[in-house]
Design a protein around this motif. Structure first.
Motif, PDB file in Angstrom:
ATOM      1  N   MET A  39       0.845  -1.198   0.000  1.00  7.95           N
ATOM      2  CA  MET A  39       0.000   0.000   0.000  1.00  7.95           C
ATOM      3  C   MET A  39       0.883   1.251   0.000  1.00  7.95           C
ATOM      4  N   GLU A  40       0.469   2.244  -0.778  1.00  3.81           N
ATOM      5  CA  GLU A  40       1.227   3.485  -0.877  1.00  3.81           C
ATOM      6  C   GLU A  40       1.294   4.195   0.479  1.00  3.81           C
ATOM      7  N   ARG A  41       2.493   4.603   0.866  1.00  4.64           N
ATOM      8  CA  ARG A  41       2.689   5.341   2.112  1.00  4.64           C
ATOM      9  C   ARG A  41       2.661   6.844   1.798  1.00  4.64           C
ATOM     10  N   ILE A  42       1.828   7.562   2.530  1.00  2.08           N
ATOM     11  CA  ILE A  42       1.605   8.981   2.242  1.00  2.08           C
ATOM     12  C   ILE A  42       2.011   9.840   3.438  1.00  2.08           C
ATOM     13  N   ALA A  43       2.674  10.957   3.150  1.00  3.33           N
ATOM     14  CA  ALA A  43       3.018  11.933   4.185  1.00  3.33           C
ATOM     15  C   ALA A  43       2.481  13.295   3.764  1.00  3.33           C
ATOM     16  N   LEU A  44       1.945  14.020   4.721  1.00  2.00           N
ATOM     17  CA  LEU A  44       1.308  15.311   4.473  1.00  2.00           C
ATOM     18  C   LEU A  44       2.128  16.411   5.136  1.00  2.00           C
ATOM     19  N   PHE A  45       2.380  17.489   4.400  1.00  2.00           N
ATOM     20  CA  PHE A  45       3.171  18.614   4.908  1.00  2.00           C
ATOM     21  C   PHE A  45       2.374  19.892   4.636  1.00  2.00           C
ATOM     22  N   ILE A  46       1.910  20.543   5.692  1.00  4.15           N
ATOM     23  CA  ILE A  46       1.026  21.712   5.533  1.00  4.15           C
ATOM     24  C   ILE A  46       1.721  22.988   6.002  1.00  4.15           C
ATOM     25  N   ASP A  47       1.896  23.907   5.070  1.00  7.38           N
ATOM     26  CA  ASP A  47       2.418  25.237   5.368  1.00  7.38           C
ATOM     27  C   ASP A  47       1.235  26.058   5.878  1.00  7.38           C
ATOM     28  N   GLY A  48       1.117  26.159   7.195  1.00  6.83           N
ATOM     29  CA  GLY A  48      -0.063  26.765   7.805  1.00  6.83           C
ATOM     30  C   GLY A  48      -0.354  28.172   7.333  1.00  6.83           C
ATOM     31  N   ALA A  49       0.676  29.016   7.216  1.00  7.32           N
ATOM     32  CA  ALA A  49       0.459  30.401   6.802  1.00  7.32           C
ATOM     33  C   ALA A  49      -0.042  30.467   5.369  1.00  7.32           C
ATOM     34  N   ASN A  50       0.508  29.613   4.510  1.00  8.84           N
ATOM     35  CA  ASN A  50       0.110  29.613   3.111  1.00  8.84           C
ATOM     36  C   ASN A  50      -1.331  29.135   2.948  1.00  8.84           C
ATOM     37  N   VAL A  51      -1.695  28.092   3.678  1.00  7.36           N
ATOM     38  CA  VAL A  51      -3.059  27.570   3.617  1.00  7.36           C
ATOM     39  C   VAL A  51      -4.055  28.584   4.185  1.00  7.36           C
ATOM     40  N   TYR A  52      -3.667  29.264   5.263  1.00  4.63           N
ATOM     41  CA  TYR A  52      -4.530  30.288   5.845  1.00  4.63           C
ATOM     42  C   TYR A  52      -4.753  31.439   4.855  1.00  4.63           C
ATOM     43  N   ALA A  53      -3.666  31.873   4.180  1.00  5.37           N
ATOM     44  CA  ALA A  53      -3.786  32.945   3.190  1.00  5.37           C
ATOM     45  C   ALA A  53      -4.668  32.503   2.025  1.00  5.37           C
ATOM     46  N   ALA A  54      -4.566  31.240   1.631  1.00  3.34           N
ATOM     47  CA  ALA A  54      -5.419  30.713   0.560  1.00  3.34           C
ATOM     48  C   ALA A  54      -6.877  30.714   0.990  1.00  3.34           C
ATOM     49  N   ALA A  55      -7.130  30.325   2.240  1.00  2.26           N
ATOM     50  CA  ALA A  55      -8.499  30.318   2.756  1.00  2.26           C
ATOM     51  C   ALA A  55      -9.092  31.726   2.752  1.00  2.26           C
ATOM     52  N   LYS A  56      -8.283  32.711   3.099  1.00  4.12           N
ATOM     53  CA  LYS A  56      -8.771  34.095   3.087  1.00  4.12           C
ATOM     54  C   LYS A  56      -9.128  34.533   1.668  1.00  4.12           C
ATOM     55  N   ARG A  57      -8.327  34.131   0.715  1.00  2.00           N
ATOM     56  CA  ARG A  57      -8.633  34.488  -0.673  1.00  2.00           C
ATOM     57  C   ARG A  57      -9.897  33.792  -1.157  1.00  2.00           C
ATOM     58  N   LEU A  58     -10.068  32.553  -0.736  1.00  2.00           N
ATOM     59  CA  LEU A  58     -11.236  31.783  -1.161  1.00  2.00           C
ATOM     60  C   LEU A  58     -12.513  32.237  -0.455  1.00  2.00           C
ATOM     61  N   GLY A  59     -12.364  32.720   0.788  1.00  2.00           N
ATOM     62  CA  GLY A  59     -13.526  33.140   1.555  1.00  2.00           C
ATOM     63  C   GLY A  59     -14.212  31.999   2.289  1.00  2.00           C
ATOM     64  N   TRP A  60     -13.582  30.826   2.323  1.00  2.00           N
ATOM     65  CA  TRP A  60     -14.100  29.697   3.107  1.00  2.00           C
ATOM     66  C   TRP A  60     -12.936  28.981   3.777  1.00  2.00           C
ATOM     67  N   ASN A  61     -13.249  28.272   4.848  1.00  2.00           N
ATOM     68  CA  ASN A  61     -12.192  27.701   5.675  1.00  2.00           C
ATOM     69  C   ASN A  61     -12.062  26.199   5.492  1.00  2.00           C
ATOM     70  N   PHE A  62     -10.943  25.655   5.953  1.00  2.00           N
ATOM     71  CA  PHE A  62     -10.642  24.236   5.812  1.00  2.00           C
ATOM     72  C   PHE A  62     -10.933  23.474   7.098  1.00  2.00           C
ATOM     73  N   ASP A  63     -11.379  22.259   6.944  1.00  2.00           N
ATOM     74  CA  ASP A  63     -11.518  21.325   8.055  1.00  2.00           C
ATOM     75  C   ASP A  63     -10.278  20.428   7.995  1.00  2.00           C
ATOM     76  N   HIS A  64      -9.404  20.565   8.973  1.00  2.00           N
ATOM     77  CA  HIS A  64      -8.116  19.871   8.911  1.00  2.00           C
ATOM     78  C   HIS A  64      -8.245  18.361   9.085  1.00  2.00           C
ATOM     79  N   ARG A  65      -9.315  17.924   9.704  1.00  2.00           N
ATOM     80  CA  ARG A  65      -9.559  16.481   9.769  1.00  2.00           C
ATOM     81  C   ARG A  65      -9.944  15.956   8.383  1.00  2.00           C
ATOM     82  N   LYS A  66     -10.757  16.732   7.661  1.00  2.00           N
ATOM     83  CA  LYS A  66     -11.141  16.337   6.304  1.00  2.00           C
ATOM     84  C   LYS A  66      -9.944  16.360   5.358  1.00  2.00           C
TER      85      LYS A  66
END
Length: 199
Positions: free
Chosen positions: A1-28
């Motif tokens: 099975m493919e092994r997956i690792a996730l790396f989240i740049d919090g500031a970048n994701v937050y800035a993207a959310a502000k541009r989009l006007g909706w927020n992320f569910d980090h569990r999703k």
């Protein structure tokens, strides 16, 4: 099975959310990007005020409870030539360090950022046989980073899978006159987190 690792740049994701006007569910986000394999680890990188306030601590604690490994750096106050004061922190070194030192433990790296500074580390990972997925929004993703990755995912295309309903962020409403390039470094807001301000 493919092994997956996730790396989240919090500031970048937050800035993207502000541009989009909706927020992320980090569990999703965890569930969506690990659906095709076995999750090795999920890293979340964010700046924190010193001393850390209760809301920020609740946010980082919640991420840890969800299964994230949270990396933090203190916000540092700087004043420019015009007297403007801002609070910033840069976690690029932490992200690159984790990307490279844990590479033997995953097959696919999912990198949530649009920062062009990660182009070279992505190229190094691909040369080592790793698959790299970059996720962000087009207007905040450098061409070089997008070109270096195996796959690009636009947050707009996966909104139904990762949105946190009922938690809206005010849009930045940046027009065509915006001078921040697609590969410019994301800013860290000076305000502390609120319950609707999740990074």
């Amino acid at each position: 099975m493919e092994r997956i690792a996730l790396f989240i740049d919090g500031a970048n994701v937050y800035a993207a959310a502000k541009r989009l006007g909706w927020n992320f569910d980090h569990r999703k986000i965890l569930e969506h990007f690990s659906a095709g394999g076995a999750l090795y680890n999920a890293f979340y990188y964010t700046a924190v005020p010193t001393p850390i306030d209760d809301k920020q601590k609740r946010f980082t604690d919640a991420l840890t409870y969800m299964g994230y490994t949270v990396r933090t750096r203190p916000l540092r106050e700087t004043t420019d030539d015009s007297g403007e004061t801002s609070r910033r922190a840069n976690l690029d070194i932490e992200i690159v360090t984790d990307l490279l030192t844990t590479a033997d433990r995953y097959d696919t790296a999912v990198l949530l950022t649009g920062d062009g500074d990660f182009e070279r580390p992505v190229e190094v990972l691909r040369a080592r046989g790793k698959r790299v997925v970059v996720a962000s929004i087009a207007e905040m993703t450098s061409y070089e980073l997008r070109n270096a990755a195996d796959q690009y995912v636009d947050f707009k295309d996966i909104r139904e899978q990762v949105e946190r309903p009922g938690y809206r962020l005010p849009s930045d409403h940046r027009g065509s006159g915006d001078q921040r390039g697609a590969d410019s470094r994301p800013y860290y807001v000076s305000a502390t987190l609120t319950e609707t301000d999740d990074r």
